[in-house]
Design a protein around this motif. Structure first.
Motif, PDB file in Angstrom:
ATOM      1  N   ALA A   1      55.616 -44.771 -17.467  1.00 46.56           N
ATOM      2  CA  ALA A   1      55.886 -45.580 -16.284  1.00 46.56           C
ATOM      3  C   ALA A   1      56.211 -44.697 -15.080  1.00 46.56           C
ATOM      4  O   ALA A   1      55.744 -44.953 -13.962  1.00 46.56           O
ATOM      5  CB  ALA A   1      57.031 -46.551 -16.572  1.00 46.56           C
ATOM      6  N   ALA A   2      57.012 -43.655 -15.301  1.00 50.62           N
ATOM      7  CA  ALA A   2      57.369 -42.758 -14.200  1.00 50.62           C
ATOM      8  C   ALA A   2      56.143 -42.011 -13.681  1.00 50.62           C
ATOM      9  O   ALA A   2      55.988 -41.815 -12.467  1.00 50.62           O
ATOM     10  CB  ALA A   2      58.439 -41.772 -14.660  1.00 50.62           C
ATOM     11  N   LEU A   3      55.260 -41.596 -14.577  1.00 49.55           N
ATOM     12  CA  LEU A   3      54.033 -40.907 -14.152  1.00 49.55           C
ATOM     13  C   LEU A   3      53.097 -41.864 -13.424  1.00 49.55           C
ATOM     14  O   LEU A   3      52.450 -41.485 -12.437  1.00 49.55           O
ATOM     15  CB  LEU A   3      53.340 -40.298 -15.366  1.00 49.55           C
ATOM     16  CG  LEU A   3      54.087 -39.114 -16.005  1.00 49.55           C
ATOM     17  CD1 LEU A   3      53.516 -38.801 -17.385  1.00 49.55           C
ATOM     18  CD2 LEU A   3      54.011 -37.885 -15.106  1.00 49.55           C
ATOM     19  N   ALA A   4      53.021 -43.106 -13.879  1.00 48.62           N
ATOM     20  CA  ALA A   4      52.200 -44.093 -13.185  1.00 48.62           C
ATOM     21  C   ALA A   4      52.761 -44.376 -11.793  1.00 48.62           C
ATOM     22  O   ALA A   4      52.005 -44.587 -10.834  1.00 48.62           O
ATOM     23  CB  ALA A   4      52.119 -45.379 -14.002  1.00 48.62           C
ATOM     24  N   ALA A   5      54.087 -44.365 -11.681  1.00 47.18           N
ATOM     25  CA  ALA A   5      54.707 -44.572 -10.371  1.00 47.18           C
ATOM     26  C   ALA A   5      54.339 -43.465  -9.395  1.00 47.18           C
ATOM     27  O   ALA A   5      54.325 -43.676  -8.177  1.00 47.18           O
ATOM     28  CB  ALA A   5      56.228 -44.666 -10.519  1.00 47.18           C
ATOM     29  N   ALA A   6      54.021 -42.281  -9.933  1.00 46.60           N
ATOM     30  CA  ALA A   6      53.612 -41.156  -9.089  1.00 46.60           C
ATOM     31  C   ALA A   6      52.130 -41.211  -8.739  1.00 46.60           C
ATOM     32  O   ALA A   6      51.617 -40.301  -8.078  1.00 46.60           O
ATOM     33  CB  ALA A   6      53.926 -39.844  -9.795  1.00 46.60           C
ATOM     34  N   GLY A   7      51.439 -42.248  -9.180  1.00 50.14           N
ATOM     35  CA  GLY A   7      50.028 -42.397  -8.852  1.00 50.14           C
ATOM     36  C   GLY A   7      49.082 -41.864  -9.900  1.00 50.14           C
ATOM     37  O   GLY A   7      47.863 -41.862  -9.692  1.00 50.14           O
ATOM     38  N   TYR A   8      49.610 -41.412 -11.026  1.00 52.00           N
ATOM     39  CA  TYR A   8      48.769 -40.921 -12.118  1.00 52.00           C
ATOM     40  C   TYR A   8      48.168 -42.087 -12.897  1.00 52.00           C
ATOM     41  O   TYR A   8      48.811 -43.128 -13.084  1.00 52.00           O
ATOM     42  CB  TYR A   8      49.603 -40.084 -13.085  1.00 52.00           C
ATOM     43  CG  TYR A   8      49.539 -38.596 -12.867  1.00 52.00           C
ATOM     44  CD1 TYR A   8      48.737 -38.034 -11.884  1.00 52.00           C
ATOM     45  CD2 TYR A   8      50.295 -37.742 -13.662  1.00 52.00           C
ATOM     46  CE1 TYR A   8      48.691 -36.654 -11.707  1.00 52.00           C
ATOM     47  CE2 TYR A   8      50.250 -36.374 -13.501  1.00 52.00           C
ATOM     48  CZ  TYR A   8      49.442 -35.831 -12.512  1.00 52.00           C
ATOM     49  OH  TYR A   8      49.384 -34.486 -12.353  1.00 52.00           O
ATOM     50  N   ARG A   9      46.932 -41.886 -13.385  1.00 53.48           N
ATOM     51  CA  ARG A   9      46.380 -42.787 -14.392  1.00 53.48           C
ATOM     52  C   ARG A   9      46.786 -42.230 -15.743  1.00 53.48           C
ATOM     53  O   ARG A   9      46.415 -41.109 -16.097  1.00 53.48           O
ATOM     54  CB  ARG A   9      44.862 -42.887 -14.280  1.00 53.48           C
ATOM     55  CG  ARG A   9      44.313 -43.993 -15.181  1.00 53.48           C
ATOM     56  CD  ARG A   9      42.868 -44.295 -14.901  1.00 53.48           C
ATOM     57  NE  ARG A   9      42.579 -45.679 -15.240  1.00 53.48           N
ATOM     58  CZ  ARG A   9      41.360 -46.170 -15.391  1.00 53.48           C
ATOM     59  NH1 ARG A   9      40.312 -45.386 -15.208  1.00 53.48           N
ATOM     60  NH2 ARG A   9      41.188 -47.431 -15.711  1.00 53.48           N
ATOM     61  N   VAL A  10      47.549 -43.014 -16.507  1.00 50.12           N
ATOM     62  CA  VAL A  10      48.200 -42.515 -17.709  1.00 50.12           C
ATOM     63  C   VAL A  10      47.637 -43.207 -18.946  1.00 50.12           C
ATOM     64  O   VAL A  10      47.611 -44.439 -19.022  1.00 50.12           O
ATOM     65  CB  VAL A  10      49.728 -42.774 -17.660  1.00 50.12           C
ATOM     66  CG1 VAL A  10      50.422 -42.116 -18.854  1.00 50.12           C
ATOM     67  CG2 VAL A  10      50.311 -42.268 -16.348  1.00 50.12           C
ATOM     68  N   VAL A  11      47.199 -42.404 -19.915  1.00 43.68           N
ATOM     69  CA  VAL A  11      46.870 -42.927 -21.237  1.00 43.68           C
ATOM     70  C   VAL A  11      48.020 -42.565 -22.162  1.00 43.68           C
ATOM     71  O   VAL A  11      48.430 -41.397 -22.240  1.00 43.68           O
ATOM     72  CB  VAL A  11      45.541 -42.371 -21.764  1.00 43.68           C
ATOM     73  CG1 VAL A  11      45.402 -42.621 -23.272  1.00 43.68           C
ATOM     74  CG2 VAL A  11      44.373 -43.024 -21.039  1.00 43.68           C
ATOM     75  N   THR A  12      48.548 -43.553 -22.857  1.00 40.03           N
ATOM     76  CA  THR A  12      49.698 -43.376 -23.743  1.00 40.03           C
ATOM     77  C   THR A  12      49.303 -43.753 -25.158  1.00 40.03           C
ATOM     78  O   THR A  12      48.668 -44.782 -25.382  1.00 40.03           O
ATOM     79  CB  THR A  12      50.869 -44.278 -23.299  1.00 40.03           C
ATOM     80  OG1 THR A  12      51.119 -44.080 -21.903  1.00 40.03           O
ATOM     81  CG2 THR A  12      52.132 -43.958 -24.089  1.00 40.03           C
ATOM     82  N   VAL A  13      49.691 -42.910 -26.118  1.00 41.89           N
ATOM     83  CA  VAL A  13      49.451 -43.194 -27.529  1.00 41.89           C
ATOM     84  C   VAL A  13      50.803 -43.282 -28.230  1.00 41.89           C
ATOM     85  O   VAL A  13      51.581 -42.318 -28.196  1.00 41.89           O
ATOM     86  CB  VAL A  13      48.581 -42.119 -28.199  1.00 41.89           C
ATOM     87  CG1 VAL A  13      48.297 -42.499 -29.655  1.00 41.89           C
ATOM     88  CG2 VAL A  13      47.268 -41.926 -27.438  1.00 41.89           C
ATOM     89  N   THR A  14      51.082 -44.439 -28.828  1.00 38.87           N
ATOM     90  CA  THR A  14      52.328 -44.630 -29.565  1.00 38.87           C
ATOM     91  C   THR A  14      52.005 -45.129 -30.968  1.00 38.87           C
ATOM     92  O   THR A  14      50.891 -45.563 -31.251  1.00 38.87           O
ATOM     93  CB  THR A  14      53.254 -45.633 -28.860  1.00 38.87           C
ATOM     94  OG1 THR A  14      52.551 -46.865 -28.674  1.00 38.87           O
ATOM     95  CG2 THR A  14      53.704 -45.101 -27.502  1.00 38.87           C
TER      96      THR A  14
END
Length: 411
Positions: free
Chosen positions: A60-73
């Motif tokens: 979420a913090a990286l997305a707030a910085a404008g990054y497109r984030v892929v997360t694997v959980t």
């Protein structure tokens, strides 16, 4: 499997009774797929508990910085496709099926697995698939949650730029190590020569020393682990209770990654807005049925059960019934002691044959299989219900309640 995920479980379903996952075989698969991260920054979360929370808040913090984030959980909440997310949203059934076909085709090109040899683990295959999907959608950054361990987990196949370590304690003793310090060394072993930062929650002295020694060896004394304290973020944008520390760890790890790649930090207003939108189903989350409210938490030890009960009593003043699902390798005795004389139903998961449910239970507890659990049965237990246990069980409850799990935050 009916959701297109059968390719991820093929070797696991055929494993022998003593077989273990093979990171080496997974490495062969990565090369067969040409599934390297190709310069995309990687943030990896390891630890014993709270990894999903840290990974979600880092994303979420990286997305707030404008990054497109892929997360694997791992594991999923309700559907297997939820293991891979883009900016907090689960991938589609079509995407999962496409990734499964690529996994299946590449696995056929590997040397045939001998009987009793190590197998490709589901969580490892989802990790690899997540990296493939990151490339397909042009992700700016990848956030990986370790399934179990560090150097012994498939996340170690992808060199992290930043490592976040949640609290490490004596879980998986005899598998990852014979003490919390040995377990911590395994988890810290995910650190690579190119890692720029390792951030950690406060740990016990032996664990702290093991992490520092491992990180120093992996980075040739270039990186020293940083212990994260209170973040100063408003309480309103963080989860309750123990989840707050893991959320702060995730945010700190995201901040270190942005610094490492020279990307500006998000503005406080945007960061707070995105963090405020985070949802964590199954982690002190509240749900309703007609006439019934249910608090669900993936507590696996006495302290986690105590935290959940404290939240319940703070809101309700009492508890009508507790549902518990803890396999033998969790802190069953501690949770029994914490629940004392409360009405309890102990739920077993016969579908998961690698989990054992043989620990002696108090005579006043009711015992049932999860297949017997229905919405009507749940509602009949009272107006104030607490559901505790392994993530496989909390996922079952979330599915039973038709909880919203598609989106974990809004970017």
């Amino acid at each position: 499997m009916t959701d297109g995920s059968d390719a991820f479980f093929a070797e696991w379903d055929r494993r022998g009774p003593s077989a273990r996952r093979s990171v080496e075989r997974a490495g062969l698969l990565v090369r067969a797929l040409d599934a390297g991260t190709a310069g995309t920054p990687v943030l990896t979360v390891v630890g014993s508990k709270g990894k999903g929370t840290a990974a979600t808040y880092a994303s979420a913090a990286l997305a707030a910085a404008g990054y497109r984030v892929v997360t694997v959980t791992s594991p999923a909440l309700r559907r297997e496709r939820e293991r891979i997310r883009v900016d907090g949203a689960a991938i589609s059934d079509t995407d999962l099926a496409r990734l499964g076909e690529r996994i299946r085709d590449a696995t056929r090109r590997l040397p045939e697995r001998r009987s009793g040899a190590g197998y490709l683990s589901p969580s490892g295959l989802f990790t690899i698939a997540g990296v493939l999907h990151a490339r397909a959608v042009g992700a700016d950054v990848i956030v990986l949650e370790a399934g179990m361990g560090g150097v012994s987990d498939e996340v170690s196949l992808f060199a992290p730029d930043v490592v976040a370590m949640t609290e490490v304690f004596a879980e998986h003793v005899g598998v990852l190590g014979d003490s919390p310090a040995e377990i911590a060394a395994n988890k810290a072993g995910v650190t690579a020569a190119t890692t720029s930062a390792v951030v950690s929650l406060p740990q016990s002295p032996p664990v702290t020393e093991a992490i520092a020694t491992t990180v120093a060896a992996r980075t040739h004394d270039r990186v020293k682990p940083e212990v994260i304290g209170p973040s100063g973020l408003p309480e309103a944008v963080l989860p309750a209770a123990y989840g707050r520390r893991n959320a702060e760890l995730g945010c700190a790890a995201a901040e270190r990654l942005l610094d490492a790649v020279g990307r500006p930090q998000p503005s406080p207003d945007r960061l707070h807005r995105v963090l405020s939108s985070v949802r964590l189903p199954g982690r002190l989350s509240w749900h309703r049925l007609p006439g019934t409210t249910i608090l669900i938490d993936s507590a696996i030890d006495r302290s986690g059960a105590a935290t959940a009960l404290a939240e319940a009593y703070a809101r309700w003043g009492g508890v009508d019934h507790v549902l518990v699902c803890l396999p033998d390798h969790k802190d069953v005795a501690g949770v029994i002691a914490e629940l004392a004389d409360l009405p309890v139903t102990y739920v077993r998961l016969p579908e998961y044959r690698h989990l054992r449910f043989t620990h002696p239970l108090p005579p006043h507890w009711t015992v049932m299989d999860d297949t017997q659990l229905t919405r009507e049965r749940l509602a009949s237990l009272g107006e104030r219900i607490v559901g505790l246990g392994t993530v496989y069980f909390t996922a079952r409850l979330l599915d039973l309640l038709n909880a919203e799990t598609e989106h974990l935050f809004e970017a």
